[in-house]
Design a protein around this motif. Sequence first.
Motif, PDB file in Angstrom:
ATOM      1  N   VAL A   1     140.112  -7.659  72.513  1.00  0.00           N
ATOM      2  CA  VAL A   1     138.971  -7.513  73.409  1.00  0.00           C
ATOM      3  C   VAL A   1     138.729  -8.824  74.147  1.00  0.00           C
ATOM      4  O   VAL A   1     138.463  -9.853  73.532  1.00  0.00           O
ATOM      5  CB  VAL A   1     137.707  -7.104  72.628  1.00  0.00           C
ATOM      6  CG1 VAL A   1     136.532  -6.908  73.579  1.00  0.00           C
ATOM      7  CG2 VAL A   1     137.963  -5.833  71.825  1.00  0.00           C
ATOM      8  N   THR A   2     138.804  -8.778  75.466  1.00  0.00           N
ATOM      9  CA  THR A   2     138.482  -9.945  76.289  1.00  0.00           C
ATOM     10  C   THR A   2     136.994  -9.905  76.636  1.00  0.00           C
ATOM     11  O   THR A   2     136.281  -8.965  76.286  1.00  0.00           O
ATOM     12  CB  THR A   2     139.303  -9.937  77.588  1.00  0.00           C
ATOM     13  OG1 THR A   2     138.854  -8.852  78.413  1.00  0.00           O
ATOM     14  CG2 THR A   2     140.788  -9.758  77.301  1.00  0.00           C
ATOM     15  N   PHE A   3     136.525 -10.911  77.346  1.00  0.00           N
ATOM     16  CA  PHE A   3     135.189 -10.826  77.925  1.00  0.00           C
ATOM     17  C   PHE A   3     135.152  -9.670  78.930  1.00  0.00           C
ATOM     18  O   PHE A   3     136.163  -9.352  79.568  1.00  0.00           O
ATOM     19  CB  PHE A   3     134.823 -12.115  78.646  1.00  0.00           C
ATOM     20  CG  PHE A   3     134.424 -13.243  77.734  1.00  0.00           C
ATOM     21  CD1 PHE A   3     133.393 -13.090  76.828  1.00  0.00           C
ATOM     22  CD2 PHE A   3     135.077 -14.468  77.796  1.00  0.00           C
ATOM     23  CE1 PHE A   3     133.015 -14.132  76.003  1.00  0.00           C
ATOM     24  CE2 PHE A   3     134.704 -15.512  76.981  1.00  0.00           C
ATOM     25  CZ  PHE A   3     133.669 -15.351  76.075  1.00  0.00           C
ATOM     26  N   LEU A   4     133.974  -9.087  79.087  1.00  0.00           N
ATOM     27  CA  LEU A   4     133.765  -8.023  80.057  1.00  0.00           C
ATOM     28  C   LEU A   4     132.858  -8.547  81.164  1.00  0.00           C
ATOM     29  O   LEU A   4     131.773  -9.056  80.883  1.00  0.00           O
ATOM     30  CB  LEU A   4     133.095  -6.803  79.427  1.00  0.00           C
ATOM     31  CG  LEU A   4     133.906  -5.864  78.547  1.00  0.00           C
ATOM     32  CD1 LEU A   4     134.356  -6.529  77.255  1.00  0.00           C
ATOM     33  CD2 LEU A   4     133.088  -4.618  78.215  1.00  0.00           C
ATOM     34  N   GLY A   5     133.283  -8.405  82.386  1.00  0.00           N
ATOM     35  CA  GLY A   5     132.420  -8.759  83.509  1.00  0.00           C
ATOM     36  C   GLY A   5     131.505  -7.600  83.847  1.00  0.00           C
ATOM     37  O   GLY A   5     131.564  -7.019  84.921  1.00  0.00           O
TER      38      GLY A   5
ATOM     39  N   CYS B   1     132.618 -11.380  65.392  1.00  0.00           N
ATOM     40  CA  CYS B   1     131.762 -10.545  66.235  1.00  0.00           C
ATOM     41  C   CYS B   1     132.587  -9.319  66.595  1.00  0.00           C
ATOM     42  O   CYS B   1     133.584  -9.428  67.319  1.00  0.00           O
ATOM     43  CB  CYS B   1     131.319 -11.289  67.492  1.00  0.00           C
ATOM     44  SG  CYS B   1     130.247 -10.277  68.557  1.00  0.00           S
ATOM     45  N   HIS B   2     132.199  -8.167  66.076  1.00  0.00           N
ATOM     46  CA  HIS B   2     133.013  -6.963  66.261  1.00  0.00           C
ATOM     47  C   HIS B   2     132.565  -6.119  67.449  1.00  0.00           C
ATOM     48  O   HIS B   2     133.154  -5.073  67.709  1.00  0.00           O
ATOM     49  CB  HIS B   2     132.991  -6.121  64.991  1.00  0.00           C
ATOM     50  CG  HIS B   2     131.666  -5.497  64.667  1.00  0.00           C
ATOM     51  ND1 HIS B   2     130.502  -6.222  64.566  1.00  0.00           N
ATOM     52  CD2 HIS B   2     131.318  -4.203  64.432  1.00  0.00           C
ATOM     53  CE1 HIS B   2     129.504  -5.408  64.270  1.00  0.00           C
ATOM     54  NE2 HIS B   2     129.962  -4.183  64.195  1.00  0.00           N
ATOM     55  N   ARG B   3     131.528  -6.557  68.147  1.00  0.00           N
ATOM     56  CA  ARG B   3     131.092  -5.865  69.355  1.00  0.00           C
ATOM     57  C   ARG B   3     131.527  -6.673  70.584  1.00  0.00           C
ATOM     58  O   ARG B   3     131.814  -7.864  70.490  1.00  0.00           O
ATOM     59  CB  ARG B   3     129.573  -5.673  69.343  1.00  0.00           C
ATOM     60  CG  ARG B   3     129.065  -4.757  68.218  1.00  0.00           C
ATOM     61  CD  ARG B   3     129.536  -3.327  68.390  1.00  0.00           C
ATOM     62  NE  ARG B   3     129.098  -2.443  67.338  1.00  0.00           N
ATOM     63  CZ  ARG B   3     128.055  -1.613  67.425  1.00  0.00           C
ATOM     64  NH1 ARG B   3     127.327  -1.590  68.531  1.00  0.00           N
ATOM     65  NH2 ARG B   3     127.747  -0.805  66.435  1.00  0.00           N
ATOM     66  N   SER B   4     131.546  -6.020  71.748  1.00  0.00           N
ATOM     67  CA  SER B   4     132.095  -6.616  72.965  1.00  0.00           C
ATOM     68  C   SER B   4     131.027  -7.388  73.725  1.00  0.00           C
ATOM     69  O   SER B   4     129.895  -6.931  73.866  1.00  0.00           O
ATOM     70  CB  SER B   4     132.684  -5.525  73.860  1.00  0.00           C
ATOM     71  OG  SER B   4     133.686  -4.797  73.184  1.00  0.00           O
ATOM     72  N   GLU B   5     131.428  -8.527  74.256  1.00  0.00           N
ATOM     73  CA  GLU B   5     130.517  -9.379  75.031  1.00  0.00           C
ATOM     74  C   GLU B   5     130.680  -9.083  76.516  1.00  0.00           C
ATOM     75  O   GLU B   5     131.743  -9.296  77.087  1.00  0.00           O
ATOM     76  CB  GLU B   5     130.817 -10.848  74.755  1.00  0.00           C
ATOM     77  CG  GLU B   5     129.944 -11.825  75.537  1.00  0.00           C
ATOM     78  CD  GLU B   5     128.461 -11.673  75.199  1.00  0.00           C
ATOM     79  OE1 GLU B   5     127.748 -11.059  76.007  1.00  0.00           O
ATOM     80  OE2 GLU B   5     128.050 -12.164  74.135  1.00  0.00           O
ATOM     81  N   MET B   6     129.612  -8.560  77.129  1.00  0.00           N
ATOM     82  CA  MET B   6     129.658  -8.273  78.560  1.00  0.00           C
ATOM     83  C   MET B   6     128.490  -8.911  79.287  1.00  0.00           C
ATOM     84  O   MET B   6     128.008  -8.401  80.295  1.00  0.00           O
ATOM     85  CB  MET B   6     129.697  -6.769  78.798  1.00  0.00           C
ATOM     86  CG  MET B   6     128.646  -5.960  78.097  1.00  0.00           C
ATOM     87  SD  MET B   6     128.931  -4.181  78.318  1.00  0.00           S
ATOM     88  CE  MET B   6     128.596  -3.568  76.677  1.00  0.00           C
ATOM     89  N   GLY B   7     128.009 -10.045  78.721  1.00  0.00           N
ATOM     90  CA  GLY B   7     126.913 -10.753  79.351  1.00  0.00           C
ATOM     91  C   GLY B   7     125.577 -10.543  78.672  1.00  0.00           C
ATOM     92  O   GLY B   7     124.599 -11.219  78.989  1.00  0.00           O
ATOM     93  N   GLN B   8     125.523  -9.620  77.704  1.00  0.00           N
ATOM     94  CA  GLN B   8     124.256  -9.326  77.035  1.00  0.00           C
ATOM     95  C   GLN B   8     123.953 -10.297  75.904  1.00  0.00           C
ATOM     96  O   GLN B   8     122.852 -10.294  75.361  1.00  0.00           O
ATOM     97  CB  GLN B   8     124.255  -7.873  76.513  1.00  0.00           C
ATOM     98  CG  GLN B   8     124.970  -7.645  75.184  1.00  0.00           C
ATOM     99  CD  GLN B   8     126.477  -7.537  75.312  1.00  0.00           C
ATOM    100  OE1 GLN B   8     127.091  -8.176  76.147  1.00  0.00           O
ATOM    101  NE2 GLN B   8     127.079  -6.745  74.460  1.00  0.00           N
ATOM    102  N   GLY B   9     124.916 -11.142  75.531  1.00  0.00           N
ATOM    103  CA  GLY B   9     124.682 -12.157  74.520  1.00  0.00           C
ATOM    104  C   GLY B   9     124.921 -11.695  73.100  1.00  0.00           C
ATOM    105  O   GLY B   9     124.403 -12.296  72.161  1.00  0.00           O
ATOM    106  N   VAL B  10     125.746 -10.675  72.918  1.00  0.00           N
ATOM    107  CA  VAL B  10     125.978 -10.163  71.564  1.00  0.00           C
ATOM    108  C   VAL B  10     126.675 -11.205  70.690  1.00  0.00           C
ATOM    109  O   VAL B  10     126.399 -11.312  69.491  1.00  0.00           O
ATOM    110  CB  VAL B  10     126.782  -8.841  71.617  1.00  0.00           C
ATOM    111  CG1 VAL B  10     128.214  -9.065  72.084  1.00  0.00           C
ATOM    112  CG2 VAL B  10     126.752  -8.126  70.285  1.00  0.00           C
TER     113      VAL B  10
END
Length: 757
Positions: A403-407, A72-81
Amino acid sequence: MSESPDRLSRRSLLRLVPLSAAGLALGCFDRKEPALPAASTAGANTVEAVAADFRPNVFVHLQTDGIVNIVCHRSEMGQGVRSTLPVLIADELGADMAKVRIVQGDGNKAYGDQNTDGSSSIREIYDELRRIGATARVMLVEAAAQRWKVPASECVARDHVVIHTPTQRELAFGDLAADAARLPVPEKVELRPLGELPRVFKPLPLVDGLAYVTGTAAFGADMKLPGMLVAVIARPPVVGGKVATHDAARALQVKGVRKVVLLPEPKAPWGFQPLGGVAVVADHTWAAMKGREALDITWDHGPNAVYDSATYRDELAKTVQQPGKVLRKTGDVEAALKTAAKVVEADYHVPHLPHLSMEPPAALARVEGDICEIWAPTQNPQGVQKSVAEALGTTEDKVTVHVTFLGGGFGRKSKADFCVEAALLAREMKAPVRVQWTREDDVRHDYLNTVATNRLTAGLDEKGRVVAWRHRTAFPPIATLFGGESVPSPGDLQQGVLDLALDIPNVSAEAGEAKAHTRIGWLRAVYNLFQAFAVGSFVDEIAHARGTDPRDTWLEILGPARKASLAELGVTEMKNYGQSLEQHPVDVGRLRGVIERVAKAARWDERKQDRRFLGLAAHRSFLSYAAAVASVVQAPDGRIVVDEVWLAFDAGTVVNPDRVRAQMEGATIFGMTLTLYGGITFKGGAVEQSNFLDGGRVVRLNEAPRITHVELVESDAAPGGVGEPGVPPVAPAIANAIFAMTGKRVRELPLSKSLKV
């Protein structure tokens, strides 16, 4: 790779290992087991490549034991990517998600665009992601066909095996890895019929849900390395300001403080540079914060110290009273206004709006020679590579970004300033340094959404038909952050002004000059926020002026279902969020459709007999169509309360409907926050707010609507954006509902400035 972060007691840190050009294994789909392998012991998720493994591209890596690693090359910030993009690849491949390992990609140009911004993760790369999975599938099928000596057309891949249809023989993916790895990668592949994709287009599990609720998800502030120091920074209160004098003596007396560092002064244009100031580096966060409190600093505030929100609001109001740069024109608006039987006119003002992500910025950096390694909750890891390389005087290939999780992010974390701060301090200290922003830092030094004033003018004929529409707007464009012009561009107004199809013979749109005095940047929905507030409120005002139903007025002004041409829109080109008008036209039928659908869901026609006060608004943004109806009531203490919201949403092809519904629910709360409480103001060039308690607050649980209804339109149109388009119609819907209840027009946000909410 160098040594990974240590494991923490409750939140297991990320084991970062190379996978092709990728980093971090974070998720499995089988909900019977923990959702995040990141919660397991260090090293358990290391993906070791062997010669027999199959890597048809940088996104897919099939191991000989049958495990498929999907990046997964996009960042996860709660949107479920992370719950969506890998599944789309896996479905096209024919993989069993219980045997799929989701790997978070490090910053690397091999993945193409990694910026998780602009609601682009599906709409821009939907077809490409499918081709990535299809390529691996075709090669596995060919490997099986060659082993069986049968035509590839007789074979299918599903459930992690390739099946020879006539004989029902099977070969597992892992058994075919070595053979497939020796085949040439095809240039063209055929995608599956949509009906053969077993999981997407249906509700999907939230891959990281268990990690969120058990505290094992690792965010930026969770990162830790052996010997790590923590820094907090006293930044100039005014953008463009600098340190005049500073005394570190008292700060150095605080137990745990190691060093006080004067940071470089940025140069205009500001871009993504840090603001400068004085950093306190300590053994832990508390010592760093107490050390910062003990600093003695005097500031040279610079030329932006004149910035005052009240004065600037007056300047914008004067600007929209005068003709501006014409960016849209059909017919002769001025002549039509002069001969109109009635003229309706109103100004709408929206202040700077903050991001207020639940997780303030944080970044951990380690610098050894000209090599830098960053762990950060970033939306744009390649942007971090570029900015950090420039700051350190090295090259991008020597900067690794994990890239970590984004809050939460909402556009704030697509900027690299906080990562650059960490890199500069790590080099200075010759030790790993994590820079931690506090909530006050986040509010006072944000890349705010720009401040804007819109004036709309409509001319009505004797029958009440709208024959003229003029839209004037003034706001500092984001381009000024990079040295651009102070007049909004056509691309800026193609967020609800130039791409608004109107069945009106005389239309114009004009932009006025507005200079920036602080850092501005992208916020969820960007310019659509204030342009939708103005347009959505103004249509309601027109309806009241002529005594017609707001829904019917919307439909009349939009006109019949059609795909609007550039000539009709009165423009010569359309950026259209980076995608073609052929694939994503300005489709009036779809905008009408969500208006009609949301009105039906809210029982719009029965609102008066039900004694309900409803407001309606609609908007096209990020190639999707959204309409909202808000209901307001008056509480016993006199407060105006939003008690119910309906949203109708047409995003074309929806890959993960469960996440889309969640995004619409989140958009409602986000939109309510901006509408009721949003607003950052300046005095003497400095932000007047500091935390949630004094203006930068969010909607609380007891203020949320008791019911948010989401109506998703089923469509086979090309995918549009999801994360942002639900927000813009919320503010005007609430404002219109308040007018329906009180008879008072709200033309300025936040509502708390003029109403008891």
